[in-house]
Design a protein around this motif. Structure first.
Motif, PDB file in Angstrom:
ATOM      1  N   TRP A 159      14.800   5.602 -17.413  1.00  0.00           N
ATOM      2  CA  TRP A 159      15.095   4.197 -16.864  1.00  0.00           C
ATOM      3  C   TRP A 159      14.291   2.896 -17.474  1.00  0.00           C
ATOM      4  N   LEU A 199       4.244   9.693 -10.148  1.00  0.00           N
ATOM      5  CA  LEU A 199       3.183  10.518  -9.775  1.00  0.00           C
ATOM      6  C   LEU A 199       2.927  11.437 -10.900  1.00  0.00           C
ATOM      7  N   SER A 235       0.445   7.469 -10.916  1.00  0.00           N
ATOM      8  CA  SER A 235      -0.104   7.079  -9.599  1.00  0.00           C
ATOM      9  C   SER A 235       0.906   7.504  -8.491  1.00  0.00           C
ATOM     10  N   ILE A 277       2.798   5.741  -5.580  1.00  0.00           N
ATOM     11  CA  ILE A 277       3.141   4.389  -5.128  1.00  0.00           C
ATOM     12  C   ILE A 277       2.807   3.964  -3.892  1.00  0.00           C
ATOM     13  N   THR A 278       2.530   5.077  -2.870  1.00  0.00           N
ATOM     14  CA  THR A 278       2.186   4.646  -1.663  1.00  0.00           C
ATOM     15  C   THR A 278       0.735   4.124  -1.533  1.00  0.00           C
ATOM     16  N   PRO A 321      11.263  12.094  -3.558  1.00  0.00           N
ATOM     17  CA  PRO A 321      10.140  13.085  -3.194  1.00  0.00           C
ATOM     18  C   PRO A 321      10.638  14.499  -3.284  1.00  0.00           C
TER      19      PRO A 321
HETATM   20  C1  LIG Z   1      14.764  10.944 -10.093  1.00  0.00           C
HETATM   21  S1  LIG Z   1      12.970  10.987 -10.747  1.00  0.00           S
HETATM   22  C2  LIG Z   1      13.187   9.415 -11.267  1.00  0.00           C
HETATM   23  C3  LIG Z   1      13.890   9.396 -12.723  1.00  0.00           C
HETATM   24  C4  LIG Z   1      13.667   8.131 -13.359  1.00  0.00           C
HETATM   25  N1  LIG Z   1      14.235   6.828 -12.913  1.00  0.00           N
HETATM   26  C5  LIG Z   1      14.275   8.259 -15.004  1.00  0.00           C
HETATM   27  O1  LIG Z   1      15.123   7.633 -15.200  1.00  0.00           O
HETATM   28  O2  LIG Z   1      13.783   8.986 -15.714  1.00  0.00           O
HETATM   29  C6  LIG Z   1      12.114  10.857  -9.229  1.00  0.00           C
HETATM   30  C7  LIG Z   1      10.805  10.495  -9.513  1.00  0.00           C
HETATM   31  O3  LIG Z   1      10.145  10.012  -8.429  1.00  0.00           O
HETATM   32  C8  LIG Z   1       8.655  10.325  -8.586  1.00  0.00           C
HETATM   33  N2  LIG Z   1       7.947  10.330  -7.211  1.00  0.00           N
HETATM   34  C9  LIG Z   1       8.300  10.724  -6.063  1.00  0.00           C
HETATM   35  N3  LIG Z   1       7.200  10.259  -5.021  1.00  0.00           N
HETATM   36  C10 LIG Z   1       6.505   9.381  -5.657  1.00  0.00           C
HETATM   37  C11 LIG Z   1       5.480   8.721  -5.385  1.00  0.00           C
HETATM   38  N4  LIG Z   1       4.874   8.858  -4.173  1.00  0.00           N
HETATM   39  N5  LIG Z   1       4.882   7.875  -6.189  1.00  0.00           N
HETATM   40  C12 LIG Z   1       5.088   7.882  -7.650  1.00  0.00           C
HETATM   41  N6  LIG Z   1       6.225   8.468  -7.834  1.00  0.00           N
HETATM   42  C13 LIG Z   1       7.058   9.437  -7.127  1.00  0.00           C
HETATM   43  C14 LIG Z   1       8.775  11.818  -8.947  1.00  0.00           C
HETATM   44  O4  LIG Z   1       7.606  12.308  -9.444  1.00  0.00           O
HETATM   45  C15 LIG Z   1       9.986  11.760  -9.812  1.00  0.00           C
HETATM   46  O5  LIG Z   1       9.521  11.883 -11.094  1.00  0.00           O
END
Ligand SMILES: C[S@@+](CC[C@H](N)C(=O)[O-])C[C@H]1O[C@@H](n2cnc3c(N)ncnc32)[C@H](O)[C@@H]1O
Length: 836
Positions: free
Chosen positions: A58, A77, A91, A93-94, A120
């Motif tokens: 993205w 994360l 990091s 995000i929560t 998640p």
């Molecule tokens: C579907 S992927 C995102 C793909 C991204 N939009 C892309 O285009 O490459 C979902 C991501 O959410 C992240 N994620 C899940 N929980 C998270 C959190 N609490 N804080 C940060 N990232 C988190 C995961 O590590 C994962 O990499």
């Protein structure tokens, strides 16, 4: 990024391949591209925050689409490999720490767009996943409310769970426009949808309840599961729409089969559970043991009980019947009277029957609906394809909006562009000559042309249409210029045409209709009047059934043309008609004669044959001269043939490259066709078309299609195919050059070796044996190949994941490979092996 286990074909779909092709780190990139295409928020944003950004596709899309010097911050994360123009950090995000880091990066700025594609770790219990996801969404929205500018956009992924509506409600409180959409690249089987919230209201104070998961998600009560639908209509699958049952986070549920027999709501069990088990519990279950031993409990029943989720209606019915039989055996019915029991049983069966009938109707309705839907879809697709084609044609200036009018009214119809009657009447015919559009002064155009009024009025020229005409001509000229810039053949053809235009006077011969004159004002009108209606655009096909000379209607019409005007008496020599051939036919004729020439040359190997042929041609030529024919070699045309290099003997090196030409050549060579046949072929239904006054673009377009289809012989087609195959078999330029380079270097080495050997041979202080040894050493050294340096393959996982430079402990050449890709390749190999 959390690794999702995706299965089979679905994972390697076209978006996956496209992402690889385009260099995006994940197929998810296309989701953002498609969302942005629909809502266009990226182009307008200068600051963007991507929450849950790993692996970063993205961010890649944002960096590509947003204005240069925009600020893009991505957090996840998981580590994100660096992306140009994007700040990334690791990091959760929560956490507050994450919030502080974002603040640091954004400084005093506010984000125009906040993206959230968080997921998640999926793969535990669905209900937990969806709940965590919903919580994550709420968290991201919390961050969005803090960092978004007023009017900003928040894009988030949401799973269709029971919390979905609650989330939408909250979004609606904070944004002016909220829309849920599923981009085409998001798999249908996935429960994800994207919510695009536009116009952040930026309230001064936000009720903390809006952002508290406990209060947001507590409000909706659990919907009652529709177990009947699951049992009686299992084919219509409702995938996880209702989310998971509160308090039950396991995906797999089973109960002892005896419970199914005893329950008063068998449908609920069949609709909600995965298995009816026959396994004895630790403390033993007598009913289950008895049930296990019953002859009614067949293997088929056991198989059905083993996985309720895969059953169809038939199997569910079978289980229900089995239950009734067992209940009867177990004596559940004896509690009531036999009649009541029978009634109860009948009731239970009756429960099934009407449902079945209803289902049948439902099924039929569904089938009809499906059929209708597919039909509509097909129609829509066809319509779209048609529109797309039209747009492409428009872009190529091949069509104009006026064509719609033409379709409706026909080329001569009311309001049509080419209302020739009026042109005829106004005497403007003489102003339009040689198939070129007359450039008339506007006043003249208004006075003389009346397109579309059907000739009733001389005044009502449509200025819009005139304007459109002019525009189209200008556009067509531009198109031709562009084409001639890019295409040498087209240039040559154009030049030839122009040259021919000068000589070829066609139907207008004798008329004073030069282009220049057309541009002059109406001072020529006098001369026009002197020779009134020399030519007419419209020919009345009905008039004169028979001419005085006894000619047929068609022949009369033919000789009615202006070209025969000056010729007195009856036209006897049809040969004169050669002049009335249209350009294409002339070309065909000339090409035929050229081919004849080529074949004659190709036969030149044998003098005898040649002289025979020359004699033959000479005889024919004499004959034709007698008949009034004179075959003139088209030197002028040849001179314009830019692309063809003349041969050493000065003759053109024309290659036969089409099957049509080859067929013709074969026919001429074998005597199957003579020169007369060629001339004869020149006369066809297209030969006498009225071209006067038609715009050039129209004539060009027509000219491409109004040629008669010449027959092609199988042997000619095979010969051309073979020729093309030989052409294709040649190595490409690059390969040829590489080979030449290799040869050249080898020659250089050899030369060096030769010199060295000569020096050694002349050496006086060496014995012959020493000399021979030294030379053979030199030879073997020269022929020795350098060993290739091995490339070490390093898998990008563990410590090597996301690193930018050389991996630790690796020397020499190395290549970092994607662990995933490696797995994919292995899987492909495995599959291929299996298939064998
Ligand atoms: C579907 S992927 C995102 C793909 C991204 N939009 C892309 O285009 O490459 C979902 C991501 O959410 C992240 N994620 C899940 N929980 C998270 C959190 N609490 N804080 C940060 N990232 C988190 C995961 O590590 C994962 O990499």
């Amino acid at each position: 990024m959390a690794i999702q286990k995706k299965h089979g074909k679905g994972r390697l779909d076209k978006w996956y391949k496209l992402a690889k092709e385009k260099g995006y780190r994940a197929r998810a990139a296309f989701k953002l591209i498609q969302l942005n295409k629909k809502y266009g928020f990226l182009e307008k944003s200068k600051v963007l925050l991507d929450l849950c950004a790993a692996p970063g596709s993205w961010c890649q899309v944002a960096a590509e689409t947003m204005p240069v010097s925009s600020l893009i911050v991505g957090v996840d994360l998981a580590p994100i490999k660096s992306i140009p123009r994007v700040i990334t950090f690791q990091s959760d995000i929560t956490t507050d720490k994450c919030r502080a880091t974002i603040r640091q990066h954004l400084k005093t700025w506010k984000a125009d767009t906040v993206l959230h594609d968080g997921a998640p770790n999926v793969g535990t219990a669905w209900v937990q996943d969806s709940f965590n996801q919903a919580e994550l969404v709420l968290q991201s929205m919390k961050l969005a409310t803090e960092f978004l500018v007023e009017g900003g956009t928040f894009v988030t992924k949401v799973f269709r769970s029971k919390d979905y509506n609650s989330l939408l409600w909250v979004f609606n409180q904070l944004f002016t426009k909220v829309e849920a959409t599923k981009p085409p690249s998001s798999r249908n089987v996935s429960a994800e949808i994207f919510v695009v919230c536009q116009g952040f209201k930026a309230p001064k104070r936000i009720d903390p309840k809006f952002l508290d998961p406990r209060s947001v998600f507590a409000e909706l009560s659990d919907p009652t599961p529709n177990n009947e639908a699951k049992v009686f209509n299992p084919e219509i699958k409702k995938r996880k729409r209702d989310g998971y049952e509160e308090g039950n986070y396991t995906q797999f549920k089973e109960v002892p089969a005896s419970e199914f027999i005893q329950t008063t709501d068998p449908i609920a069990i069949l609709g909600s559970l995965n298995r009816l088990s026959f396994a004895q519990p630790a403390n033993g279950d007598v009913a289950l043991a008895a049930l296990d031993k019953l002859p009614e409990t067949t293997t088929e029943i056991r198989n059905c009980c083993n996985d309720l989720r895969v059953l169809g209606r038939k199997e569910f019915r079978m289980l229900l019947k089995w239950r009734l039989k067992v209940r009867e055996k177990f004596g559940f019915a004896t509690k009531k009277s036999a009649k009541a029991a029978a009634e109860a049983a009948a009731e239970e069966v009756a429960e099934v029957e009407p449902m079945d009938e209803e289902l049948k109707i439902q099924e039929e309705l569904q089938a009809l609906k499906d059929k209708e839907n597919t039909r509509k879809k097909r129609e829509r697709r066809r319509e779209n394809e048609k529109k797309q084609k039209e747009v492409i044609r428009m872009q190529l200036h091949m069509t104009a909006p006026t064509e719609i009018g033409l379709e409706q009214a026909g080329p001569n119809g009311e309001g049509s562009m080419f209302g020739l009657k009026a042109v005829d009447k106004s005497g403007a015919v003489d102003k339009i000559a040689k198939g070129k559009m007359a450039i008339l002064k506007e006043s003249d155009a208004h006075k003389e042309f009346d397109f579309g009024s059907g000739g009733e009025s001389d005044v009502d020229s449509d200025p819009e249409e005139d304007e459109l005409d002019k525009e189209m001509d200008a556009m067509y000229e531009q198109y031709q210029e562009r084409k001639s810039e890019a295409d040498a053949k087209f240039r040559a053809k154009k030049a030839r045409k122009e040259h021919e235009d000068g000589d070829w006077e066609g139907f207008s011969a004798g008329g004073s209709d030069d282009d220049d004159e057309l541009e002059e004002d109406s001072s020529d009108d006098d001369s026009d009047e002197e020779a009134p209606s020399k030519r007419s655009l419209l020919t009345n096909l009905e008039r004169k059934e028979q001419k005085a000379g006894g000619l047929s209607k068609r022949a009369a019409q033919f000789f009615d043309q202006d070209i025969f005007k000056d010729i007195g008496g009856v036209i006897e020599e049809v040969e004169e008609d050669e002049g009335s051939l249209d350009e294409d036919d002339q070309e065909t004729l000339a090409a035929g004669l050229d081919e004849l020439e080529i074949i004659r040359e190709s036969k030149a190997g044998s003098d005898e044959e040649e002289s025979e042929l020359v004699e033959e041609i000479g005889a024919e030529s004499d004959e034709s001269e007698e008949d009034g024919f004179e075959i003139v070699k088209r030197k002028d045309q040849d001179a314009n043939w830019e692309d063809e290099e003349p041969r050493k003997d000065g003759k053109l090196d024309i290659d036969i490259i089409t099957a049509e030409a080859m067929t013709l050549a074969q026919q001429i060579a074998s005597g199957e066709k003579s020169r007369y046949d060629l001339i004869d072929d020149g006369f066809n239904k297209y030969a006498f078309k009225d071209r006067d006054g038609l715009p050039e673009w129209f004539l060009d377009d027509e000219g491409r299609h109004d040629k008669p289809h010449k027959p092609i012989s199988a042997s000619a087609a095979a010969a051309i195919k073979e020729k093309l195959r030989a052409l294709n078999a040649r190595p490409i330029k690059k390969v040829r050059e590489a080979k030449d380079r290799k040869k050249f270097k080898a020659a250089q080495r050899l030369e060096k070796l030769r010199k060295k050997s000569a020096l050694l041979a002349d050496e006086e202080g060496m014995t012959e044996k020493e000399k021979a040894n030294s030379i053979s050493k030199l030879m073997s050294k020269a022929t020795k190949r350098k060993p290739r340096q091995e490339v070490k393959v390093v898998v990008a996982r563990g410590g090597n994941r996301g690193i930018a430079g050389r991996p630790r402990g690796v020397k020499g050449k190395y290549k970092i490979v994607d662990a995933r890709l490696k797995k994919d390749v292995r899987a492909d190999k495995r599959l291929a092996k299996k298939k064998k």
